[in-house]
Motif scaffolding. Structure first.
Motif, mmCIF file in Angstrom:
data_model
loop_
_atom_site.group_PDB
_atom_site.id
_atom_site.type_symbol
_atom_site.label_atom_id
_atom_site.label_comp_id
_atom_site.label_asym_id
_atom_site.label_seq_id
_atom_site.Cartn_x
_atom_site.Cartn_y
_atom_site.Cartn_z
ATOM 1 N N ASP A 94 -1.866 -5.735 -2.558
ATOM 2 C CA ASP A 94 -1.529 -4.602 -1.693
ATOM 3 C C ASP A 94 -2.708 -3.643 -1.544
ATOM 4 N N PRO A 95 -2.826 -3.013 -0.384
ATOM 5 C CA PRO A 95 -3.852 -1.985 -0.189
ATOM 6 C C PRO A 95 -3.440 -0.691 -0.875
ATOM 7 N N PRO A 96 -4.370 0.229 -1.073
ATOM 8 C CA PRO A 96 -4.017 1.514 -1.707
ATOM 9 C C PRO A 96 -2.968 2.293 -0.930
ATOM 10 N N ASP A 97 -2.960 2.142 0.416
ATOM 11 C CA ASP A 97 -2.047 2.922 1.258
ATOM 12 C C ASP A 97 -0.926 2.045 1.797
ATOM 13 N N THR A 98 -0.293 1.289 0.912
ATOM 14 C CA THR A 98 0.720 0.303 1.309
ATOM 15 C C THR A 98 1.772 0.863 2.250
ATOM 16 N N ASP A 99 2.317 2.011 1.932
ATOM 17 C CA ASP A 99 3.460 2.539 2.677
ATOM 18 C C ASP A 99 3.114 3.004 4.090
ATOM 19 N N GLN A 100 1.809 3.162 4.368
ATOM 20 C CA GLN A 100 1.423 3.746 5.645
ATOM 21 C C GLN A 100 1.131 2.713 6.727
ATOM 22 N N ASN A 101 1.039 1.420 6.364
ATOM 23 C CA ASN A 101 0.572 0.443 7.340
ATOM 24 C C ASN A 101 1.431 -0.816 7.374
ATOM 25 N N ASN A 102 2.733 -0.656 7.258
ATOM 26 C CA ASN A 102 3.608 -1.818 7.246
ATOM 27 C C ASN A 102 3.612 -2.564 8.574
ATOM 28 N N LEU A 159 -10.059 -7.776 1.373
ATOM 29 C CA LEU A 159 -9.409 -7.754 2.688
ATOM 30 C C LEU A 159 -8.247 -6.770 2.706
ATOM 31 N N ALA A 160 -7.437 -6.762 1.636
ATOM 32 C CA ALA A 160 -6.299 -5.841 1.568
ATOM 33 C C ALA A 160 -6.771 -4.392 1.634
ATOM 34 N N LYS A 161 -7.833 -4.081 0.915
ATOM 35 C CA LYS A 161 -8.351 -2.709 0.893
ATOM 36 C C LYS A 161 -8.990 -2.328 2.218
ATOM 37 N N GLU A 162 -9.857 -3.199 2.735
ATOM 38 C CA GLU A 162 -10.598 -2.885 3.954
ATOM 39 C C GLU A 162 -9.702 -2.845 5.189
ATOM 40 N N LEU A 163 -8.679 -3.696 5.208
ATOM 41 C CA LEU A 163 -7.852 -3.830 6.402
ATOM 42 C C LEU A 163 -6.485 -3.172 6.274
#
Length: 308
Positions: free
Chosen positions: A35-43, A68-72
Motif C-alpha cells: 500500500d502507498p502511504p496515502d492509501t485512503d486518498q487514492n482508491n 511503484l505503490a509509493k510513487e503512483l
C-alpha cells in the motif's frame, strides 16, 4: 522517444504445445499487497498486479512493487504464479492455466474486482499478463510487458541449463546441506553470480529433514513445461485484440523482444509504446532498476492516469 535497436532473429514455433490434459480449477495464488502511504486518498486509481518470470517469485518484485505503490499512490499486488513461491503446484503449467489463476485472484479480491487493474509481468509473467488482457480486454486499464513478446519463440538455452543444474543438485548423493555447495554446481552452468543467487532463492530446508536442501519449485513439472513457456496462446489478432494502453520494456542486450516481433505487438496491442533500456539484458528490473521503474512510473502517470 523510444530507442529501437537492431535485433538478431529469434526462432519461431509453428504450433502451440499447450497441453489439453490436466484440466483443473483455478488455483488460489499466494500474494502480498503493498500500500502507498496515502492509501485512503487514492482508491479510484487502478491497482497494479506484478508477476514474476520462470523460477522467480513475488519476493523478486518486492522492492519494485513498493516503489511503484509509493510513487503512483495506489496498491500494488505481487503474486506467486502456480508452481512458484508459496502458490500451489499443479501438473498443468501453461499460459492459459496461469491466466485463469490470475483472473480467479482478481475476482476474489474486493479491492481489485471492482476496478480495472494494470498488469505488469516479466518474462513468463509478461506472457501471462498479455494473455489475460487478450482474454478479457475490457477488464484491464493497461498492461506492461517486461522483456517478452506475444509470439511463439524458442526459449534461450539458458533455461534448459538451469533445469539440468537444479536437477543435478536435487539428485546429489549425499543430499546437499549448504547453499555454497549448491552454488558450486550451478557455477558449472551459469557464470553470472546474480542469476545463480536468483535461482538459489528457490532452495530451502526440507520440511522432513532440516539439514537437507530441496527445491521449492516442482522441477519435474517445470522441466516438462519449458516448451509451453515458449508458446503464446493467441495466434490471430482479428480474434483477440487489446486496445488499451500497453508498455513494452526490453533490455538493450536481450534477444527476447526482437525487432521482428514488433509487428505482433502492433497487431495485438495497437496502443503499445516501446522503451529500450540500453545495456540491460533479460533481467531488466534487477539490472536497470531505476530506469525500468522510471519508465513504468512515467508511462502510468502520462497514459493510465490521464485515461482514467
Amino acid at each position: 522517444m523510444p530507442i529501437i535497436l537492431p535485433r538478431s532473429p529469434i526462432l519461431r514455433r509453428a504450433f502451440s504445445t499447450s497441453p489439453r490434459c490436466f484440466q483443473s480449477s483455478p488455483l488460489d495464488l499466494a500474494y502480498t499487497r503493498h500500500d502507498p502511504p496515502d492509501t485512503d486518498q487514492n482508491n479510484s486509481r487502478p491497482p497494479m498486479i506484478v508477476m514474476h518470470g520462470l523460477f522467480g517469485s513475488q519476493r523478486n518484485n518486492r522492492t519494485f512493487s513498493k516503489v511503484l505503490a509509493k510513487e503512483l499512490s495506489r496498491p500494488v499486488y505481487t503474486v506467486d504464479l502456480r508452481n512458484h513461491g508459496a502458490s500451489p503446484h499443479n501438473p498443468r503449467h501453461d499460459y492459459t492455466s496461469m491466466s485463469s489463476d490470475v483472473e480467479h485472484f482478481i475476482k476474489n479480491q474486493a479491492q481489485i474486482s471492482t476496478s480495472k487493474p494494470v498488469l505488469i509481468g516479466h518474462s513468463m509473467g509478461a506472457k501471462v499478463a498479455m494473455t489475460c488482457v487478450l482474454r478479457s480486454p475490457s477488464s484491464y486499464s493497461g498492461v506492461v510487458s517486461l522483456d517478452n513478446a506475444p509470439v511463439d519463440a524458442a526459449l534461450k538455452s539458458d533455461f534448459g541449463n538451469y533445469v539440468r543444474a537444479m536437477q543435478e543438485i536435487e539428485s546429489h548423493d549425499p543430499p546437499l546441506t549448504r547453499q555454497s555447495d549448491a552454488d558450486k554446481i550451478l557455477e558449472k552452468y551459469e557464470s553470472n553470480l546474480g542469476i545463480r543467487q536468483f535461482l538459489l532463492t528457490n532452495l530451502m530446508k526440507s520440511p522432513k529433514d532440516k539439514k537437507k536442501l530441496v527445491w521449492r519449485v516442482p522441477l519435474n513439472i517445470l522441466a516438462k513445461s519449458l516448451d509451453h513457456m515458449a508458446d503464446f496462446p493467441f495466434k490471430d489478432p482479428d480474434q483477440a485484440r487489446f486496445k488499451g494502453p500497453t508498455l513494452v520494456i526490453r533490455g538493450g542486450e536481450s534477444r527476447y523482444v526482437a525487432d521482428e516481433t514488433l509487428p505482433a505487438f502492433g497487431s495485438f496491442f495497437p496502443r503499445f509504446e516501446l522503451v529500450d533500456i540500453p545495456g540491460a539484458g533479460h533481467w531488466v528490473v534487477s539490472e536497470a532498476f531505476e530506469e525500468t521503474t522510471r519508465a513504468v512510473v512515467d508511462w502510468t502517470r502520462r497514459v493510465i492516469d490521464q485515461d482514467g
